[in-house]
Design a protein around this motif. Structure first.
Motif, PDB file in Angstrom:
ATOM      1  N   LEU A   1       0.856  -1.186   0.000  1.00 43.42           N
ATOM      2  CA  LEU A   1       0.000   0.000   0.000  1.00 43.42           C
ATOM      3  C   LEU A   1       0.891   1.235   0.000  1.00 43.42           C
ATOM      4  N   TYR A   2       0.495   2.235  -0.769  1.00 43.83           N
ATOM      5  CA  TYR A   2       1.290   3.467  -0.890  1.00 43.83           C
ATOM      6  C   TYR A   2       0.685   4.569  -0.026  1.00 43.83           C
ATOM      7  N   SER A   3       1.557   5.280   0.684  1.00 41.31           N
ATOM      8  CA  SER A   3       1.113   6.423   1.489  1.00 41.31           C
ATOM      9  C   SER A   3       1.772   7.694   0.982  1.00 41.31           C
ATOM     10  N   SER A   4       0.992   8.747   0.868  1.00 43.83           N
ATOM     11  CA  SER A   4       1.566  10.033   0.461  1.00 43.83           C
ATOM     12  C   SER A   4       1.238  11.104   1.490  1.00 43.83           C
ATOM     13  N   MET A   5       2.104  12.105   1.538  1.00 45.24           N
ATOM     14  CA  MET A   5       1.789  13.337   2.258  1.00 45.24           C
ATOM     15  C   MET A   5       1.235  14.294   1.211  1.00 45.24           C
ATOM     16  N   THR A   6       0.075  14.822   1.448  1.00 47.88           N
ATOM     17  CA  THR A   6      -0.559  15.705   0.480  1.00 47.88           C
ATOM     18  C   THR A   6      -0.463  17.152   0.957  1.00 47.88           C
ATOM     19  N   HIS A   7       0.112  18.003   0.116  1.00 42.06           N
ATOM     20  CA  HIS A   7       0.258  19.418   0.456  1.00 42.06           C
ATOM     21  C   HIS A   7      -1.042  20.142   0.130  1.00 42.06           C
ATOM     22  N   VAL A   8      -1.732  20.557   1.161  1.00 46.77           N
ATOM     23  CA  VAL A   8      -2.988  21.281   0.997  1.00 46.77           C
ATOM     24  C   VAL A   8      -2.895  22.635   1.694  1.00 46.77           C
ATOM     25  N   VAL A   9      -3.611  23.613   1.142  1.00 47.41           N
ATOM     26  CA  VAL A   9      -3.634  24.977   1.684  1.00 47.41           C
ATOM     27  C   VAL A   9      -5.082  25.396   1.877  1.00 47.41           C
ATOM     28  N   SER A  10      -5.349  26.114   2.932  1.00 50.92           N
ATOM     29  CA  SER A  10      -6.680  26.687   3.133  1.00 50.92           C
ATOM     30  C   SER A  10      -7.041  27.546   1.935  1.00 50.92           C
ATOM     31  N   LYS A  11      -8.191  27.292   1.338  1.00 51.56           N
ATOM     32  CA  LYS A  11      -8.609  28.068   0.156  1.00 51.56           C
ATOM     33  C   LYS A  11      -8.758  29.544   0.509  1.00 51.56           C
ATOM     34  N   LYS A  12      -9.254  29.806   1.708  1.00 52.42           N
ATOM     35  CA  LYS A  12      -9.423  31.193   2.148  1.00 52.42           C
ATOM     36  C   LYS A  12      -8.071  31.908   2.186  1.00 52.42           C
ATOM     37  N   VAL A  13      -7.062  31.211   2.692  1.00 54.26           N
ATOM     38  CA  VAL A  13      -5.720  31.790   2.771  1.00 54.26           C
ATOM     39  C   VAL A  13      -5.117  31.928   1.369  1.00 54.26           C
TER      40      VAL A  13
END
Length: 329
Positions: free
Chosen positions: A232-244
């Motif tokens: 099984l593959y695990s990733s770290m996903t870079h997400v940003v607050s849309k408001k920011v």
């Protein structure tokens, strides 16, 4: 004359304080669960340094590794609410808010790292980004965490039969548990912070994690058998607050995306290089590391696939499998 000077000064004062907020220096918090010295922390530091440099100090990223801002679920929820600005979140955490993210964890659906890159950087991102936006997140990039392997203290795992009856710890994530149960393991969900002690005390027989985690936590001290199964593959996903994200200028947003791209590639390079070095070092320490035939393991995944399909929906399951097939070599 004096009056004229006063007028000029007043106008200058008004002008300075009426500048758009987007042009004022902003400080953004980036939280993640990688420990100090981990490739995630190294890549995040590069990302922060380059963003600040390229924006001439207008955007400063402050990195908080090792759960310094809270647990992974808490950090992600704070990003969704706009309280924390951005995060590197595990796909299993995002899946609690957007079900299709659990498709990334469909066992044995990826052939290796290059295959994972092709799916996540291409069709998956196009598919998932609009769904994240609906909950207030901007999907910047998938960085890395790694393929997960199985360790235990009892015996070599060379076939699914060798997993049967073993007490295996997994995170509290449906796909991970379903895969181990399909192989016949007795699954336990001990907290990650208690994992090392549980290993040493024999509370569990084994666990599953990427090589980097196994090595950094020195799980090999109590786990003498490691099977490279890439289940099984695990990733770290870079997400940003849309408001920011929306509050930044277009140039600043483009710089963040570009530098995230570079940091993603750096983290992948570091993780993959370190894995080979760590495997060699553990073998030198006398740990038995096997690379069994994966076909029997994949053939045992029927029950896991049914559970995942029920959880994320048949349409999402089939769409992921089609993307996997289309991007396979």
């Amino acid at each position: 004359m004096k009056r004229g000077i006063l007028v000029v000064c007043a106008l200058a004062f008004v002008f300075l304080f009426a500048l758009p907020a987007a042009y004022a220096a902003v400080e953004l918090k980036l939280g993640h669960f990688g420990p100090e010295g981990h490739p995630a922390t190294i890549a995040a530091a590069q990302f922060a340094e380059n963003v600040e440099k390229r924006t001439n100090g207008e955007v400063k990223i402050v990195v908080y590794p090792n759960n310094a801002l809270g647990s992974p679920p808490e950090v992600l929820e704070q990003v969704i609410m706009g309280v924390i600005d951005m995060s590197l979140s595990g796909q299993d955490q995002i899946a609690k808010h957007v079900k299709l993210f659990d498709s990334v964890a469909i066992p044995f659906s990826m052939q290796g790292y290059e295959h994972a890159d092709r799916i996540l950087d291409g069709p998956f991102k196009e598919w998932a980004a609009p769904e994240l936006e609906k909950i207030g997140l901007v999907y910047i990039n998938s960085w890395e965490w790694g393929f997960r392997q199985i360790t235990n203290s009892k015996r070599p795992i060379l076939s699914p039969d060798d997993v049967k009856g073993l007490k295996i710890r997994t995170p509290p994530a449906m796909a991970y548990q379903a895969a181990m149960e399909a192989l016949g393991a007795n699954v336990l969900t001990i907290a990650f912070g208690e994992l090392v002690m549980a290993m040493r005390q024999g509370v569990v027989d084994g666990q599953e994690n990427p090589i980097g985690v196994i090595y950094d936590l020195k799980l090999y001290e109590s786990q003498k058998y490691i099977s490279i199964v890439n289940y099984l593959y695990s990733s770290m996903t870079h997400v940003v607050s849309k408001k920011v994200f929306d509050s930044l200028t277009e140039e600043q947003r483009n710089i963040i995306i570009d530098e995230s791209n570079k940091a993603r590639l750096l983290m992948r390079e570091l993780v993959r290089k370190q894995e080979q070095e760590q495997i060699a070092d553990m073998r030198a320490k006398g740990i038995q590391i096997d690379e069994p035939d994966l076909a029997p393991f994949q053939a045992a995944m029927g029950p896991a696939y049914e559970k995942i399909k029920k959880n994320i929906g048949e349409e999402n399951f089939n769409k992921w499998m089609e993307m996997a097939k289309a991007t396979a070599e």
